[in-house]
Motif scaffolding. Structure first.
Motif, mmCIF file in Angstrom:
data_model
loop_
_atom_site.group_PDB
_atom_site.id
_atom_site.type_symbol
_atom_site.label_atom_id
_atom_site.label_comp_id
_atom_site.label_asym_id
_atom_site.label_seq_id
_atom_site.Cartn_x
_atom_site.Cartn_y
_atom_site.Cartn_z
ATOM 1 N N VAL A 12 0.859 -1.255 0.044
ATOM 2 C CA VAL A 12 0.070 -0.024 -0.058
ATOM 3 C C VAL A 12 1.016 1.170 0.187
ATOM 4 C CG1 VAL A 12 -1.826 1.195 1.276
ATOM 5 C CG2 VAL A 12 -1.896 -1.256 1.236
ATOM 6 N N THR A 13 0.831 2.087 -0.964
ATOM 7 C CA THR A 13 1.597 3.250 -1.201
ATOM 8 C C THR A 13 0.908 4.464 -1.085
ATOM 9 O OG1 THR A 13 2.997 1.997 -2.478
ATOM 10 C CG2 THR A 13 3.201 4.377 -2.445
ATOM 11 N N ASN A 14 1.169 5.476 -0.150
ATOM 12 C CA ASN A 14 0.629 6.678 -0.094
ATOM 13 C C ASN A 14 -0.839 6.687 0.319
ATOM 14 O OD1 ASN A 14 2.796 8.123 -0.918
ATOM 15 N ND2 ASN A 14 2.574 7.933 -3.026
ATOM 16 N N ALA A 15 -1.102 5.965 1.056
ATOM 17 C CA ALA A 15 -2.697 5.524 1.313
ATOM 18 C C ALA A 15 -2.705 5.262 2.758
ATOM 19 C CB ALA A 15 -3.148 4.477 0.519
ATOM 20 N N ALA A 16 -3.621 5.536 3.564
ATOM 21 C CA ALA A 16 -3.842 5.122 5.000
ATOM 22 C C ALA A 16 -4.679 3.648 5.137
ATOM 23 C CB ALA A 16 -4.712 6.379 5.691
ATOM 24 N N VAL A 17 -4.456 3.005 6.006
ATOM 25 C CA VAL A 17 -4.948 1.574 6.170
ATOM 26 C C VAL A 17 -5.550 1.805 7.369
ATOM 27 C CG1 VAL A 17 -4.562 -0.736 6.434
ATOM 28 C CG2 VAL A 17 -3.467 0.610 4.607
ATOM 29 N N THR A 18 -6.822 1.635 7.458
ATOM 30 C CA THR A 18 -7.616 1.649 8.709
ATOM 31 C C THR A 18 -8.100 0.155 9.108
ATOM 32 O OG1 THR A 18 -8.147 3.761 8.709
ATOM 33 C CG2 THR A 18 -9.158 2.639 10.143
ATOM 34 N N ALA A 19 -7.739 -0.319 10.349
ATOM 35 C CA ALA A 19 -8.109 -1.970 10.504
ATOM 36 C C ALA A 19 -9.019 -1.887 11.893
ATOM 37 C CB ALA A 19 -6.978 -2.665 10.588
#
Length: 93
Positions: A12-19
């Motif tokens: 994942v590049t230049n993105a936020a990951v929310t879990a």
């Protein structure tokens, strides 16, 4: 749902990951910056690279602090409000 199995790589590049819920891995996980809220439960050793600092911790609760270059040298905390300095097989108060 995103799943990567076997030799697949999830990038994942230049993105936020929310879990929400549990995150698990059977191998290594790498990230540059992680912000966590709540408790971190480590069921194993936390290993640094001899350059990593732990900062801004209000309280550290432990039984002893051991020198990483000489495991016979440690500072231990006794049951009766004393600090014990251990050097090899000797004990200093």
């Amino acid at each position: 749902i995103i799943t990567a199995n076997g030799n697949d790589v999830l990038t994942v590049t230049n993105a936020a990951v929310t879990a929400s819920g549990n995150i698990s891995s059977s191998g290594d996980m790498f990230a540059n910056n992680i912000t966590l809220r709540g408790n971190i439960n480590a069921n194993g050793n936390i290993v640094g690279d001899d350059a990593t600092n732990i900062t801004n911790i209000a309280t550290i609760e432990c039984d002893s602090v051991t020198h990483d270059g000489d495991t016979d040298t440690k500072m231990a905390f006794g049951n009766d409000f004393r600090v014990e300095w251990l050097f090899g097989d000797s004990l200093d108060y």
